[in-house]
Design an enzyme around this catalytic site. Sequence first.
Site, PDB file in Angstrom:
ATOM      1  N   GLU A   1      -0.223  -8.017  10.341  1.00  0.00           N
ATOM      2  CA  GLU A   1       1.180  -7.879   9.878  1.00  0.00           C
ATOM      3  C   GLU A   1       2.151  -8.632  10.849  1.00  0.00           C
ATOM      4  O   GLU A   1       1.707  -8.695  12.185  1.00  0.00           O
ATOM      5  CB  GLU A   1       1.531  -6.259   9.765  1.00  0.00           C
ATOM      6  CG  GLU A   1       0.618  -5.824   8.781  1.00  0.00           C
ATOM      7  CD  GLU A   1       0.801  -6.070   7.274  1.00  0.00           C
ATOM      8  OE1 GLU A   1       1.898  -6.732   6.988  1.00  0.00           O
ATOM      9  OE2 GLU A   1       0.184  -5.577   6.307  1.00  0.00           O
TER      10      GLU A   1
ATOM     11  N   ALA B   1      -8.381  -6.668   0.298  1.00  0.00           N
ATOM     12  CA  ALA B   1      -7.770  -8.043  -0.197  1.00  0.00           C
ATOM     13  C   ALA B   1      -8.236  -8.147  -1.563  1.00  0.00           C
ATOM     14  O   ALA B   1      -8.033  -7.504  -2.554  1.00  0.00           O
ATOM     15  CB  ALA B   1      -8.223  -9.141   0.823  1.00  0.00           C
TER      16      ALA B   1
ATOM     17  N   GLU C   1      -5.651  -3.190  -6.344  1.00  0.00           N
ATOM     18  CA  GLU C   1      -6.740  -3.668  -5.870  1.00  0.00           C
ATOM     19  C   GLU C   1      -6.700  -4.268  -4.825  1.00  0.00           C
ATOM     20  O   GLU C   1      -7.536  -3.884  -3.913  1.00  0.00           O
ATOM     21  CB  GLU C   1      -7.554  -4.417  -6.951  1.00  0.00           C
ATOM     22  CG  GLU C   1      -8.854  -4.938  -6.589  1.00  0.00           C
ATOM     23  CD  GLU C   1      -9.930  -3.906  -6.521  1.00  0.00           C
ATOM     24  OE1 GLU C   1     -10.232  -3.375  -5.482  1.00  0.00           O
ATOM     25  OE2 GLU C   1     -10.443  -3.569  -7.614  1.00  0.00           O
TER      26      GLU C   1
ATOM     27  N   LYS D   1      -5.944   2.981   3.473  1.00  0.00           N
ATOM     28  CA  LYS D   1      -6.902   2.426   2.829  1.00  0.00           C
ATOM     29  C   LYS D   1      -7.861   3.636   2.481  1.00  0.00           C
ATOM     30  O   LYS D   1      -8.195   3.517   1.106  1.00  0.00           O
ATOM     31  CB  LYS D   1      -7.365   1.232   3.459  1.00  0.00           C
ATOM     32  CG  LYS D   1      -6.474   0.140   3.392  1.00  0.00           C
ATOM     33  CD  LYS D   1      -7.208  -1.300   4.251  1.00  0.00           C
ATOM     34  CE  LYS D   1      -6.391  -2.370   4.128  1.00  0.00           C
ATOM     35  NZ  LYS D   1      -6.856  -3.344   4.918  1.00  0.00           N
TER      36      LYS D   1
ATOM     37  N   LYS E   1       0.797  -1.215   0.041  1.00  0.00           N
ATOM     38  CA  LYS E   1      -0.071  -0.031  -0.086  1.00  0.00           C
ATOM     39  C   LYS E   1       0.942   1.352   0.107  1.00  0.00           C
ATOM     40  O   LYS E   1       0.434   2.432  -0.177  1.00  0.00           O
ATOM     41  CB  LYS E   1      -0.952   0.111   1.123  1.00  0.00           C
ATOM     42  CG  LYS E   1      -1.933  -0.894   1.276  1.00  0.00           C
ATOM     43  CD  LYS E   1      -2.844  -0.880   2.352  1.00  0.00           C
ATOM     44  CE  LYS E   1      -2.329  -1.816   3.682  1.00  0.00           C
ATOM     45  NZ  LYS E   1      -2.207  -3.164   3.336  1.00  0.00           N
TER      46      LYS E   1
ATOM     47  N   ASP F   1      -2.889   1.511   8.925  1.00  0.00           N
ATOM     48  CA  ASP F   1      -2.963   0.589   7.660  1.00  0.00           C
ATOM     49  C   ASP F   1      -4.498   1.208   7.254  1.00  0.00           C
ATOM     50  O   ASP F   1      -4.654   1.294   6.116  1.00  0.00           O
ATOM     51  CB  ASP F   1      -3.181  -0.689   7.964  1.00  0.00           C
ATOM     52  CG  ASP F   1      -3.319  -1.693   6.681  1.00  0.00           C
ATOM     53  OD1 ASP F   1      -2.371  -1.494   5.879  1.00  0.00           O
ATOM     54  OD2 ASP F   1      -4.250  -2.358   6.858  1.00  0.00           O
TER      55      ASP F   1
ATOM     56  N   GLY G   1      -6.478 -12.264   5.002  1.00  0.00           N
ATOM     57  CA  GLY G   1      -6.217 -13.891   4.843  1.00  0.00           C
ATOM     58  C   GLY G   1      -5.413 -13.942   3.615  1.00  0.00           C
ATOM     59  O   GLY G   1      -5.554 -13.173   2.507  1.00  0.00           O
TER      60      GLY G   1
ATOM     61  N   VAL H   1      -6.956  -2.576  -0.792  1.00  0.00           N
ATOM     62  CA  VAL H   1      -8.109  -2.406  -0.059  1.00  0.00           C
ATOM     63  C   VAL H   1      -8.869  -3.407  -0.129  1.00  0.00           C
ATOM     64  O   VAL H   1      -9.149  -3.735  -1.260  1.00  0.00           O
ATOM     65  CB  VAL H   1      -8.825  -0.970  -0.408  1.00  0.00           C
ATOM     66  CG1 VAL H   1     -10.071  -0.684   0.365  1.00  0.00           C
ATOM     67  CG2 VAL H   1      -8.227   0.319  -0.303  1.00  0.00           C
TER      68      VAL H   1
END
Length: 815
Positions: free
Chosen positions: A670, A614, A609, A685, A582, A681, A799, A612
């Site tokens: 993380e 996953a 993509e 996003k 990111k 984070d 995940g 944000v």
Amino acid sequence: MKVLKFGGTSVAHSQNILLMEKIVKRESLKSKVVVIVSALHGVTDQLIKAAEQASVKDENYSQAVQNLEEKHISLVKELFPITEQSSWLSFVKKHFNDIEDLCNGIAVLGELTDRIKDKIASYGEFLSSKIIAARLQHEGLDCVWMNSAELIRTDSNFTHAKVDFKSTDHNIARFLNENQNHIIVGPGFIAKDEKNNATTLGRGGSDYTASIIAAAIDAEELQIWTDVSGMMTADPRLVSNAKPISEISYHEAMELSHFGAKVLYPPSIQPVMVKNINLLIKNTFDPDAEGTLISHQLQSSEDEKQIAVGISNMNSIALLTLEGSGMVGIPGISAKLFQCLSHEKINVILITQGSSEHSITIAIEEKEALRAEHAINSSFADDINLKRVYAVKIETGLSIVALVGESMKSRSGVSAKMFGCLGNNGVNIRAIAQGSSERNISIVISEKDSKKAVNVLHEDFFESEIKQIHLYICGTGNVGSKLIQQIYDQNDYLKENFLINLRIAGISNSRHMMFSDQGISQENYFNWNQQGEKASAREFADEIIHRNLRNSVFVDVTASPEVPEVYESLLKRSVDIVACNKIAASSDFKKYKTLKNTARNHNCSFYFETNVGAGLPVIGTINDLIKSGDQIQSIKAVLSGTLNFVFNEYDGNRTFSEVVAQAQKEGYTEPDPRLDLSGTDVARKILILAREAGYLLQFEDIENIGFLPEECMEGSVENFYEKLTVYEDHFKNLLNNAKDEGKILKYVAEFEDGKARVGLQHIAPDSDLFHLYGKDNIVIFKTLRYSEQPLVVKGAGAGADVTASGVFADIIRSI
């Protein structure tokens, strides 16, 4: 009658000559044959080199001549029984004594003229043809030796003699009338002038000899036997999937051979082309292979023909440009330019001129560039002094790539397809030339892009069924390893159903990197860390740029701040970027825009993509809304699968520290969970979403309302967990305050009226955010079109598997 020509490795040594003998026997059963042979492989070059050494009094010439003599003596011993060797050994010895005498004379004079060079060069074909003819006679074949040099008459332009066809045709016809043998063997390359001096026919001279003889006798067919199975769609040394061409027109063959196809040289085609004699290129080492038929009457119909028949390329090219206002509307400028080059015997390969007549650009061999520069500047000296034209400009390190095909003239869009696929792969075109026949489009490009360009064109014009993608994956942690496994598992399906072949051409982590242009196999991947060389993000990127493979995609599945620093240099080389990282998209706004603009300006993709949500289509949804004319008014979202999991699981029965540890163990955080729990984070996003929605925001503009005590942010990860335990009452109070209101805790990102904030909120049961379980994310868009009923994107937002699948989808999207 047929004419067969053998050269190169076909006559390299006795084993190959025996293969040639079988072919001659087989063809002679069908018709009378004339067999033209070149010197033993490499002999002509070595004879000339020995003469050149002698001219500078390099005593090594004597040893070179001796080595060549031993080569021919060995050939005699291998081809003849001992009872027949004596006379042929004496024959070889006598002529090498003559060669040594010539070299001695050159050494004394310290001078090597073109006339003497031709005399020495002529021995190679003379010796090989005599020995091969004797071998066929030994086998009991009806064979006679023909001295081609006595029959082919030329002018005295030594090393590049011009043929006198009238006398040559007469001599050949007379010889064949006088000799009715079924097999006639003669030397190629060599001839004589009217004073009986030895001359040679220049590059491709043995092919030319065969063509001259075939035309003179109106042969049924000319066969050129070499070490490849005909002409190829591209140079197989550059393109592993190059295919043999079964049939091709004379005009197409001329175009391909002019621009670098090594099987033929243009002058060798001319005599049989004029006489409309079929030319067949065959492989000595695979005589049953179909080969390539060159003819005026091709068997394929127009509908069956491909757009192009082949791609050729020439390296070591220089561009010379003469320009100036004094050229506009002035007749004779071009004639003056080409006349001075002709005087210096400099061959012009390609010409291009703008309609303004302000400049003329020509392509020549790079080795001729300085001579050409001097000749042009001398010829135009007065114009240069009066500023009517500028001194000639030279560019070197270039290549010519030519796309050839008769059918191109009847198909629209060929140029667009050619330039489009090259542009998409970052190949910059320096000059373009296309004749009015439209059977050839030639471009001049940087030599370092030559292999890439040929492969790109070959893939688009000859391998349209499968597109080859070269992936460079940086990061082999949880997400990276899952992505790599998904690629291996899915690649067969992609090839079968979508005609895409993914090659993992490079892998890197913070310590090691490994490359393979043919793709790192799944077996090698498991051990790559032990085999890889020392790595850094910059070294990895530099190697990608150096390899310069077509359809390259750089995949960043790290959280490293160093890796995004290489994005711009890769985009400038038209390498697509797919980033899970990111940092680039949430960095300084100017840098973010620079990356987006660089991708657009260099015809490549920059996809992120998975920054944000996953694998959720969040950024793609924003882009689709904006492109369709909608406008984002507000965004409300839960964007951290980690924080959603933590606050869904934290119910007071377990400590907050235990829940966070579980999230980390299951791969939702993380390596340092504070990056997730601090809200940094999430702030990145919502910043990315706001930017993609068209708003100019910096990271500092995001209001971050934290819930972690300051002491938790200090020290190591181990200290962090200890502090969480110390502050358990703080977390219970956050939970209980929400429960007292009949609500739950969610970490929410909001954007409205150009402002963004992130923080912990109490969520009521009637909110769209309430029923959000596990590690799921949700993004709620309100737009001009979705004002009363918002647009909702919801699903798993964390995940390794789902994130890897999102990266995988971006890779496919970039193709």
